[in-house]
Design a protein around this motif. Sequence first.
Motif, PDB file in Angstrom:
ATOM      1  N   UNK A   1       0.865  -1.175   0.000  1.00 38.84           N
ATOM      2  CA  UNK A   1       0.000   0.000   0.000  1.00 38.84           C
ATOM      3  C   UNK A   1       0.901   1.223   0.000  1.00 38.84           C
ATOM      4  N   UNK A   2       0.603   2.195  -0.849  1.00 40.22           N
ATOM      5  CA  UNK A   2       1.369   3.436  -0.898  1.00 40.22           C
ATOM      6  C   UNK A   2       0.568   4.533  -0.188  1.00 40.22           C
ATOM      7  N   UNK A   3       1.184   5.158   0.818  1.00 37.80           N
ATOM      8  CA  UNK A   3       0.587   6.279   1.552  1.00 37.80           C
ATOM      9  C   UNK A   3       1.467   7.506   1.370  1.00 37.80           C
ATOM     10  N   UNK A   4       0.880   8.688   1.563  1.00 40.82           N
ATOM     11  CA  UNK A   4       1.670   9.915   1.557  1.00 40.82           C
ATOM     12  C   UNK A   4       2.626   9.946   2.748  1.00 40.82           C
TER      13      UNK A   4
ATOM     14  N   UNK B   1       4.483  -7.272  -5.466  1.00 38.38           N
ATOM     15  CA  UNK B   1       3.134  -7.782  -5.170  1.00 38.38           C
ATOM     16  C   UNK B   1       2.070  -6.769  -5.584  1.00 38.38           C
ATOM     17  N   UNK B   2       0.793  -7.156  -5.587  1.00 36.04           N
ATOM     18  CA  UNK B   2      -0.274  -6.200  -5.904  1.00 36.04           C
ATOM     19  C   UNK B   2      -0.134  -4.973  -4.994  1.00 36.04           C
ATOM     20  N   UNK B   3      -0.325  -3.793  -5.568  1.00 35.83           N
ATOM     21  CA  UNK B   3      -0.109  -2.556  -4.811  1.00 35.83           C
ATOM     22  C   UNK B   3      -1.333  -1.652  -4.891  1.00 35.83           C
ATOM     23  N   UNK B   4      -1.843  -1.263  -3.716  1.00 38.91           N
ATOM     24  CA  UNK B   4      -2.927  -0.280  -3.653  1.00 38.91           C
ATOM     25  C   UNK B   4      -2.278   1.078  -3.841  1.00 38.91           C
ATOM     26  N   UNK B   5      -2.662   1.829  -4.892  1.00 41.84           N
ATOM     27  CA  UNK B   5      -1.983   3.107  -5.183  1.00 41.84           C
ATOM     28  C   UNK B   5      -2.355   4.200  -4.183  1.00 41.84           C
ATOM     29  N   UNK B   6      -1.537   5.222  -4.124  1.00 41.22           N
ATOM     30  CA  UNK B   6      -1.732   6.335  -3.187  1.00 41.22           C
ATOM     31  C   UNK B   6      -3.076   7.028  -3.409  1.00 41.22           C
ATOM     32  N   UNK B   7      -3.600   6.999  -4.620  1.00 34.28           N
ATOM     33  CA  UNK B   7      -4.898   7.623  -4.906  1.00 34.28           C
ATOM     34  C   UNK B   7      -6.035   6.919  -4.163  1.00 34.28           C
ATOM     35  N   UNK B   8      -5.819   5.671  -3.753  1.00 35.14           N
ATOM     36  CA  UNK B   8      -6.856   4.899  -3.064  1.00 35.14           C
ATOM     37  C   UNK B   8      -6.587   4.790  -1.560  1.00 35.14           C
ATOM     38  N   UNK B   9      -5.792   5.711  -1.015  1.00 35.68           N
ATOM     39  CA  UNK B   9      -5.479   5.654   0.413  1.00 35.68           C
ATOM     40  C   UNK B   9      -5.861   6.963   1.096  1.00 35.68           C
ATOM     41  N   UNK B  10      -6.131   6.875   2.394  1.00 39.46           N
ATOM     42  CA  UNK B  10      -6.446   8.061   3.192  1.00 39.46           C
ATOM     43  C   UNK B  10      -5.739   7.976   4.532  1.00 39.46           C
ATOM     44  N   UNK B  11      -5.515   9.146   5.111  1.00 33.47           N
ATOM     45  CA  UNK B  11      -4.920   9.251   6.434  1.00 33.47           C
ATOM     46  C   UNK B  11      -5.732  10.264   7.218  1.00 33.47           C
TER      47      UNK B  11
ATOM     48  N   UNK C   1      -5.149  16.766  -0.405  1.00 34.81           N
ATOM     49  CA  UNK C   1      -6.290  17.122   0.441  1.00 34.81           C
ATOM     50  C   UNK C   1      -7.411  16.099   0.315  1.00 34.81           C
ATOM     51  N   UNK C   2      -7.665  15.613  -0.882  1.00 40.80           N
ATOM     52  CA  UNK C   2      -8.705  14.600  -1.057  1.00 40.80           C
ATOM     53  C   UNK C   2      -8.365  13.304  -0.342  1.00 40.80           C
ATOM     54  N   UNK C   3      -7.081  12.950  -0.290  1.00 42.29           N
ATOM     55  CA  UNK C   3      -6.689  11.706   0.380  1.00 42.29           C
ATOM     56  C   UNK C   3      -6.628  11.873   1.893  1.00 42.29           C
ATOM     57  N   UNK C   4      -6.544  13.110   2.383  1.00 40.89           N
ATOM     58  CA  UNK C   4      -6.460  13.341   3.819  1.00 40.89           C
ATOM     59  C   UNK C   4      -7.745  12.888   4.502  1.00 40.89           C
ATOM     60  N   UNK C   5      -8.852  13.191   3.915  1.00 39.76           N
ATOM     61  CA  UNK C   5     -10.107  12.863   4.549  1.00 39.76           C
ATOM     62  C   UNK C   5     -11.148  12.548   3.479  1.00 39.76           C
ATOM     63  N   UNK C   6     -11.697  11.340   3.518  1.00 38.02           N
ATOM     64  CA  UNK C   6     -12.691  10.968   2.503  1.00 38.02           C
ATOM     65  C   UNK C   6     -13.909  11.886   2.504  1.00 38.02           C
ATOM     66  N   UNK C   7     -14.212  12.531   3.624  1.00 37.62           N
ATOM     67  CA  UNK C   7     -15.396  13.392   3.662  1.00 37.62           C
ATOM     68  C   UNK C   7     -15.236  14.613   2.754  1.00 37.62           C
ATOM     69  N   UNK C   8     -13.989  15.071   2.520  1.00 41.86           N
ATOM     70  CA  UNK C   8     -13.785  16.174   1.567  1.00 41.86           C
ATOM     71  C   UNK C   8     -14.227  15.764   0.170  1.00 41.86           C
ATOM     72  N   UNK C   9     -13.890  14.531  -0.219  1.00 35.90           N
ATOM     73  CA  UNK C   9     -14.283  14.035  -1.531  1.00 35.90           C
ATOM     74  C   UNK C   9     -15.804  13.910  -1.616  1.00 35.90           C
ATOM     75  N   UNK C  10     -16.429  13.412  -0.541  1.00 33.17           N
ATOM     76  CA  UNK C  10     -17.884  13.261  -0.534  1.00 33.17           C
ATOM     77  C   UNK C  10     -18.571  14.626  -0.549  1.00 33.17           C
ATOM     78  N   UNK C  11     -18.008  15.596   0.180  1.00 31.96           N
ATOM     79  CA  UNK C  11     -18.584  16.947   0.184  1.00 31.96           C
ATOM     80  C   UNK C  11     -18.514  17.565  -1.202  1.00 31.96           C
TER      81      UNK C  11
END
Length: 181
Positions: free
Chosen positions: A22-25, A115-125, A166-176
């Motif tokens: 998994x790739x994270x910021x 191995x299979x890698x979850x990209x940074x675009x699909x991760x949140x912190x 900013x979008x990866x920081x909190x999924x609620x920003x993307x939903x908003x």
Amino acid sequence: AGVAAALLSASAQGSSAASFDVIFDDARGLIGGQLVKVAGAQAGSIKNVVVVKQGSGARTVFKAKIEATIDSKFMPLRANATCTIRPQGLIAENYVDCDPGSPPAPVLRASHGQPPTVPVQNTTEPVSLLDLFNIFNVPTRERFALIINELGIGTAGEGQNFNDVLYRVNPSLKLADQVIG
């Protein structure tokens, strides 16, 4: 003899480990041995945390790659799989929680010997409560003010990258954004 019997019984039940990355910021305090959950169930653990370079030249950025091992019954992960770093308790120990993705999506495949890698675009912190409280400490408050004052210079020409973070920081920003749109 007891260890051999345990290993044989585990292999007889079909239990085996599968690896994925998994790739994270930011690794956010993750270390080897910490918990990995898939769909809320305890699935495995983190093997290693390493820094990886993405891009080249002036566009080079460094990310945290989490190498994890989980029970193979939780595989495969799908191309739309998402992972987030979550606090495990009040002591702020963190773990990785992954959603394996939806069945219609293609399977996330290994490539180039990785191995299979979850990209940074699909991760949140998520922002931790401690991060918010630290803003009120005098040295932190002064540094935060300096960061805010210099933010325009540091992000000049990097608007899209800044939005992506900013979008990866909190999924609620993307939903908003979706609701407003």
